[in-house]
Design an enzyme around this catalytic site. Structure first.
Site, PDB file in Angstrom:
ATOM      1  N   ASP A 172       8.001  -2.177   7.128  1.00 51.05           N
ATOM      2  CA  ASP A 172       7.863  -3.183   6.075  1.00 51.05           C
ATOM      3  C   ASP A 172       9.186  -3.835   5.701  1.00 51.05           C
ATOM      4  O   ASP A 172       9.216  -4.961   5.209  1.00 51.05           O
ATOM      5  CB  ASP A 172       7.232  -2.547   4.833  1.00 51.05           C
ATOM      6  CG  ASP A 172       5.797  -2.110   5.082  1.00 51.05           C
ATOM      7  OD1 ASP A 172       5.157  -2.668   5.988  1.00 51.05           O
ATOM      8  OD2 ASP A 172       5.307  -1.219   4.367  1.00 51.05           O
TER       9      ASP A 172
ATOM     10  N   ASP B  42       7.035   1.063   2.636  1.00 52.52           N
ATOM     11  CA  ASP B  42       6.915   0.113   1.512  1.00 52.52           C
ATOM     12  C   ASP B  42       7.988   0.435   0.471  1.00 52.52           C
ATOM     13  O   ASP B  42       8.636  -0.470  -0.069  1.00 52.52           O
ATOM     14  CB  ASP B  42       5.551   0.229   0.827  1.00 52.52           C
ATOM     15  CG  ASP B  42       4.373  -0.010   1.747  1.00 52.52           C
ATOM     16  OD1 ASP B  42       3.734  -1.062   1.620  1.00 52.52           O
ATOM     17  OD2 ASP B  42       4.075   0.858   2.589  1.00 52.52           O
TER      18      ASP B  42
ATOM     19  N   ASP C 228       0.878  -1.182   0.000  1.00 58.13           N
ATOM     20  CA  ASP C 228       0.000   0.000   0.000  1.00 58.13           C
ATOM     21  C   ASP C 228       0.912   1.227   0.000  1.00 58.13           C
ATOM     22  O   ASP C 228       0.777   2.123   0.791  1.00 58.13           O
ATOM     23  CB  ASP C 228      -0.949   0.010   1.206  1.00 58.13           C
ATOM     24  CG  ASP C 228      -0.233  -0.013   2.554  1.00 58.13           C
ATOM     25  OD1 ASP C 228       0.969  -0.385   2.593  1.00 58.13           O
ATOM     26  OD2 ASP C 228      -0.847   0.340   3.568  1.00 58.13           O
TER      27      ASP C 228
END
Length: 318
Positions: A250, A15, A10
């Protein structure tokens, strides 16, 4: 032999950091990046992934658009931390257009890619788990064909960062998290919220990381400004258990997928998700005394090789 990864994002700033970490790793092949609602809208997520791939000169990796909403209820987003566009609201006049996103949808692509590479793909899920839940409903045999599943999400001490007891990725789609933790019976590795807080990097490391004289480091410094300022605010310092520092949530899940020796200590328990509690909807349940009678247990990361993590992070911006 190269490791084959399928990455579900996302695309907020962490990320982006995790994708760049994987792109810099030796012997790693990213077969595709699937996008889902979460830190921002799914359209922004697709744009952000393309921006990251452009910054790394890896535009050949296919990007697929997935679910725009959770299975039930409304979207929540993390604009206050990642910026409204997910990448710090940093202008990018040369950003690639959405016409570069594949026509095939993310869930179909996930099913196809795993079926084309049975037993070889590690699925790295760094977002609300909507795409994964839809994929297993479409193809119940999918988890059996995965090499492993690596998730950033959930919590182990009921500490929330979105609700009182809920971590963002699970709280953004509790039903999807429930489906994934109960239906994906493959080797599963969890980088949960509290673990990432206990494993944070120093701001001194962050300064040296961003000071590298490369295009990638300059790109990261631009998109990371918003989150770095937010991280030092009173609200987020309360959330980031165990003092201030740089948490690339992440990237821990990604590092574990890339390097089997990265995790040095983990718990091994059945896990599920609370769906109905007033304050606990979306909270991960860790069944330490086997009351759920589940045969499948997840590996819950406790300690990782932080020296190796620093090296991987530095290489991501070289």
């Amino acid at each position: 032999m190269s490791k084959k990864l399928l990455v579900d994002v996302d695309c907020g700033v962490d990320d982006a950091q995790a994708i760049m970490l994987a792109l810099a790793a030796r012997n790693v092949q990213i077969l595709g990046i699937t996008c889902v609602h979460g830190n921002t809208t799914v359209e922004n997520v697709c744009k952000n992934v393309l921006r990251v791939l452009q910054a790394c000169d890896k535009m050949e990796i296919p990007v697929f658009k997935g679910a725009a909403k959770p299975i039930l209820g409304n979207n929540i987003n993390a604009g206050s931390f990642h910026g409204q566009d997910g990448l710090g609201d940093a202008p990018d006049p040369k950003a690639p257009g959405l016409d570069l996103v594949q026509k095939e949808d993310a869930v179909s692509a996930m099913i196809r890619i795993v079926n084309e590479n049975p037993g070889e793909v590690s699925l790295v899920a760094m977002a609300p788990l909507t795409n994964l839940a839809l994929a297993v409903r479409m193809d119940p045999s999918l988890p059996n064909k995965l090499r492993g599943l690596y998730i950033m999400g959930g919590n182990t001490e009921s500490r929330g960062n979105t609700t009182v007891c809920g971590e963002f990725n699970f709280t953004a789609d509790p039903e999807a998290a429930y489906i994934v933790l109960n239906d994906y019976l493959c080797p599963t590795y969890l980088a949960c919220w509290e673990f990432t807080c206990y494993s944070k990097l120093s701001w001194e490391f962050c300064d040296a990381w961003l000071a590298q004289d490369t295009h990638k480091a300059r790109f990261m410094e631009q998109i990371f400004q918003h989150s770095m300022e937010a991280s030092r605010s009173e609200r987020f310092e309360k959330e980031f258990i165990a003092g201030s520092g740089f948490i690339s949530c992440d990237s821990y899940a990604m590092a574990a997928a890339i390097d089997d020796s990265f995790i040095t200590e983990s718990d091994h328990y059945p896990v599920s998700v609370e769906l109905t509690g007033t304050h606990t909807r979306g909270m991960m349940i860790v069944d330490t005394i086997d009351l759920l009678k589940k045969t499948h247990k997840a590996f819950i990361m406790k300690k990782v090789d932080m020296k190796k993590f620093e090296q991987m992070m530095m290489a991501a911006l070289k």
